[in-house]
Design an enzyme around this catalytic site. Sequence first.
Site, short mmCIF file in Angstrom:
data_model
loop_
_atom_site.label_atom_id
_atom_site.label_comp_id
_atom_site.label_asym_id
_atom_site.label_seq_id
_atom_site.Cartn_x
_atom_site.Cartn_y
_atom_site.Cartn_z
N PRO A 1 0.82 -1.22 0.00
CA PRO A 1 0.00 0.00 0.00
C PRO A 1 0.85 1.27 0.00
O PRO A 1 0.32 2.36 -0.21
CB PRO A 1 -0.81 -0.12 1.29
CG PRO A 1 -0.01 -1.01 2.18
CD PRO A 1 0.80 -1.92 1.30
N GLY B 1 6.25 -1.81 -6.74
CA GLY B 1 7.36 -1.45 -7.61
C GLY B 1 8.43 -2.53 -7.67
O GLY B 1 8.19 -3.69 -7.30
N ASP B 2 9.61 -2.13 -8.13
CA ASP B 2 10.71 -3.09 -8.25
C ASP B 2 11.13 -3.64 -6.89
O ASP B 2 11.53 -4.80 -6.78
CB ASP B 2 11.91 -2.42 -8.93
CG ASP B 2 11.60 -2.04 -10.37
OD1 ASP B 2 10.73 -2.68 -10.97
OD2 ASP B 2 12.23 -1.10 -10.88
N GLY B 3 11.03 -2.81 -5.86
CA GLY B 3 11.39 -3.26 -4.51
C GLY B 3 10.44 -4.33 -4.01
O GLY B 3 10.84 -5.32 -3.40
N ARG C 1 11.97 9.44 0.95
CA ARG C 1 10.89 8.56 0.50
C ARG C 1 9.54 9.27 0.39
O ARG C 1 8.72 8.98 -0.47
CB ARG C 1 10.76 7.36 1.44
CG ARG C 1 10.92 6.11 0.67
CD ARG C 1 10.76 4.84 1.34
NE ARG C 1 11.33 3.84 0.45
CZ ARG C 1 10.72 3.39 -0.63
NH1 ARG C 1 9.52 3.79 -0.93
NH2 ARG C 1 11.31 2.53 -1.41
N ASP D 1 18.36 -4.01 -7.53
CA ASP D 1 16.93 -3.88 -7.86
C ASP D 1 16.24 -2.90 -6.92
O ASP D 1 15.10 -3.13 -6.49
CB ASP D 1 16.20 -5.23 -7.78
CG ASP D 1 16.60 -6.18 -8.89
OD1 ASP D 1 17.44 -5.79 -9.73
OD2 ASP D 1 16.09 -7.30 -8.91
N GLY D 2 16.91 -1.83 -6.56
CA GLY D 2 16.26 -0.83 -5.72
C GLY D 2 16.47 -1.02 -4.23
O GLY D 2 15.86 -0.33 -3.43
C1 LIG Z 1 20.10 13.99 -18.02
C2 LIG Z 1 19.03 13.08 -17.59
C3 LIG Z 1 19.55 11.73 -17.48
C4 LIG Z 1 18.54 10.71 -17.08
C5 LIG Z 1 19.18 9.36 -17.15
C6 LIG Z 1 18.20 8.35 -16.76
C7 LIG Z 1 18.75 6.97 -16.79
C8 LIG Z 1 17.72 6.14 -16.11
C9 LIG Z 1 18.06 4.71 -16.06
C10 LIG Z 1 17.20 4.11 -15.03
C11 LIG Z 1 17.53 2.70 -14.77
C12 LIG Z 1 16.67 2.23 -13.66
C13 LIG Z 1 16.92 0.84 -13.26
C14 LIG Z 1 15.93 0.46 -12.24
C15 LIG Z 1 16.15 0.58 -10.94
C16 LIG Z 1 15.09 0.21 -9.92
O1 LIG Z 1 15.29 -1.10 -9.52
C17 LIG Z 1 15.24 1.11 -8.72
C18 LIG Z 1 14.14 0.87 -7.71
O2 LIG Z 1 12.90 1.15 -8.23
P1 LIG Z 1 11.56 1.22 -7.32
O3 LIG Z 1 11.65 2.45 -6.45
O4 LIG Z 1 11.48 -0.02 -6.46
O5 LIG Z 1 10.40 1.28 -8.30
N1 LIG Z 1 15.20 2.47 -9.17
C19 LIG Z 1 16.28 3.25 -9.09
C20 LIG Z 1 16.15 4.62 -9.69
O6 LIG Z 1 17.32 2.93 -8.57
N1 LIG Z 2 3.31 -2.47 4.19
C1 LIG Z 2 4.54 -1.98 3.96
N2 LIG Z 2 5.03 -0.96 4.71
C2 LIG Z 2 6.23 -0.43 4.45
N3 LIG Z 2 7.05 -0.87 3.47
C3 LIG Z 2 6.62 -1.87 2.70
C4 LIG Z 2 5.35 -2.48 2.90
N4 LIG Z 2 5.20 -3.45 1.97
C5 LIG Z 2 6.32 -3.46 1.23
N5 LIG Z 2 7.19 -2.52 1.66
C6 LIG Z 2 8.51 -2.17 1.13
O1 LIG Z 2 8.44 -0.97 0.39
C7 LIG Z 2 9.56 -0.88 -0.47
C8 LIG Z 2 9.27 -0.10 -1.72
O2 LIG Z 2 8.25 -0.70 -2.39
P1 LIG Z 2 7.95 -0.61 -3.93
O3 LIG Z 2 6.61 -1.26 -4.11
O4 LIG Z 2 9.04 -1.14 -4.72
O5 LIG Z 2 7.74 0.94 -4.20
P2 LIG Z 2 8.74 2.03 -4.81
O6 LIG Z 2 8.84 1.71 -6.26
O7 LIG Z 2 8.03 3.32 -4.60
O8 LIG Z 2 10.04 1.95 -4.12
C9 LIG Z 2 9.93 -2.32 -0.77
O9 LIG Z 2 11.28 -2.48 -0.51
C10 LIG Z 2 9.07 -3.15 0.15
O10 LIG Z 2 9.87 -4.08 0.85
#
Ligand SMILES: CCCCCCCCCCCCC/C=C/[C@@H](O)[C@H](COP(=O)(O)O)NC(C)=O
Ligand SMILES: Nc1ncnc2c1ncn2[C@@H]1O[C@H](COP(=O)(O)OP(=O)(O)O)[C@@H](O)[C@H]1O
Length: 546
Positions: A144, A202-204, A310, A511-512
């Site tokens: 959530p 998301g990726d996390g 965050r 992966d984040g």
């Molecule tokens: C001058 C402007 C330049 C912009 C360059 C942009 C390059 C972007 C490449 C992004 C690659 C992202 C790879 C993904 C990483 C995700 O796992 C991670 C976590 O994503 P989440 O927050 O869980 O959705 N995000 C980041 C930004 O580290």
């Molecule tokens: N109920 C929760 N409360 C707080 N954190 C959570 C909960 N469920 C999942 N998470 C954590 O939140 C983090 C970010 O989640 P994610 O869905 O990838 O969003 P974002 O892309 O914004 O980072 C993940 O690392 C996950 O472990």
Amino acid sequence: MENQDKIICSELFQKQRKVEVVLYPAVLAWKEIEKSSKRSSGTSESEHGQTVKVCEIVAVHKTEDEADAQPRSHPKRINQPSQQYPHAFTVSYVRRTRQHLWRCADVTFHCADQQICEQWVQVINEQLSLLTNRPKNLLVYINPYGGKRRGERIYEQKVAPVFRQAGIFTDVIVTERANHARDHLKMEANLDDYDGVVCVGGDGMFSEILHGLVTRIQTDHGVDQNQPDAELVPCSLRIGIIPAGSTDCICFATQGTNDPVTSALHIVVGDSQPMDVCSVHHNGVFLKYSVSLLGYGFYGDVLTDSERNRWLGPARYDLSGFKTFLSHNYYGGTVSFLPADDNVGHPRDKLQCRSGCRICQHKHSSKDEHDEASEEKEKPAEDSDRGWNVIHGKFIAINSASMSCACPRSPKGLSPSAHLADGTTDLILVRKCSRLDFFRHLLRHTNNDDQFDHWFVEVHRVRKFRFEPWHPDLAPLEDASEHPESPDLSPISSLQETYDDRTAESSWNCDGEILHHTAIQVSVQCQLIRLFARGIEEQQDAEVAV
Ligand SMILES: CCCCCCCCCCCCC/C=C/[C@@H](O)[C@H](COP(=O)(O)O)NC(C)=O
Ligand SMILES: Nc1ncnc2c1ncn2[C@@H]1O[C@H](COP(=O)(O)OP(=O)(O)O)[C@@H](O)[C@H]1O
Ligand SMILES: [Ca+2]
């Protein structure tokens, strides 16, 4: 299509038009029955014909009362043909709109005879029941707090209705804390009850599901994840991703768009996309799995900084990206890697991984024999480091992209030609360079220029790699491996006097998530998991359906 292929064929009525509707084993087709005068005008019959693949039908149901009710409430239309056809059924199917976006479309056919109507519903349902790859029971985890905190709403409003329509049973868990989903999968969930797991986040969040599932399967099979060479057992359950996070690059790179309805439809039709998983170890102790980005330096620093913000939601990456870019840190270390075989191509070959990718399929068919053969060769080689390349240097970024890592921020991704399931990862080394040069490199992630075409960037397709930060006492004073033609292109080095690049360490963005060790060993596990996805479709594929 031959006559005898027809399962059922009727003259029905659709939107004021009389149509011939035919169900073939793999296709539902309908076309207007044209008046003979029209035919002589040379209009091709197929011009009005439409087809839907049976494997892309979401559901069929009797349309109760609608056909009756309409003429009655509109007395003027009493002679409408729909009154002669008071029974109706509706077929819901996948319709492709623009840019890999899928929508659920409906077509309603009216019939004169109730029996015919019921027969159609029954026959189409029978055909659908033959599609054994479709999931019937799913375990859904919703974060959530991911992205803009819309996970629950996205699921309830956009996804649950599609699952309901397709007759899929779900158990839904809204997580109450980080690692809730991981621990539930690892220890509690009764996996036998489900055909797949759905991740809303998301990726996390995906990373949590991945770890829960893979660890659970290894535990159930008695495989020790701490052994870097252990043969991991692949997961039979597929994972579906409903994008509700910040970057959502795993969803984007496997289906071409971040759209919850599209994801739901890929799940409903039972798509299957195998995917590589990197296992990360530190001195023989298992740390993490990764499917998208393992990044040291720039992306590690961006993530570390962004965690403090965050509350900003997805925008935290823009702020931290900007700050990290300005601080322009670089890190000394040694990268060693085991290059991939030639048959999987090269990161700069422009052969992008698409739906039904040949390179990934070839890898799949040759996997077993290949692995056996190469393992025998490899073991002694690994001991003696034979086949390994070693690079010492100062790096702004070390990125390992196991897939393209395309996302809305960078539609072609960190490594545009990386493959989802070829058993390799693309290792990108960005050496110390000027801020302007690094900016140019970053900018090329957003346009069509080649981001690898810089003197300070090199890229290798590898099966394994290791990283070792320079130990402060052992760090060489001069970096011998730096580009010979560039004595020092870094105009900001004077600003950096206080920054000691011999002691500085970054952290790994996995992966984040931040890893707590910097010295790591990474090994690609070919096709360890499968997603409810099919890879990015070529444009022609998209046109087939209509
Ligand atoms: C001058 C402007 C330049 C912009 C360059 C942009 C390059 C972007 C490449 C992004 C690659 C992202 C790879 C993904 C990483 C995700 O796992 C991670 C976590 O994503 P989440 O927050 O869980 O959705 N995000 C980041 C930004 O580290
Ligand atoms: N109920 C929760 N409360 C707080 N954190 C959570 C909960 N469920 C999942 N998470 C954590 O939140 C983090 C970010 O989640 P994610 O869905 O990838 O969003 P974002 O892309 O914004 O980072 C993940 O690392 C996950 O472990
Ligand atoms: Ca790969």
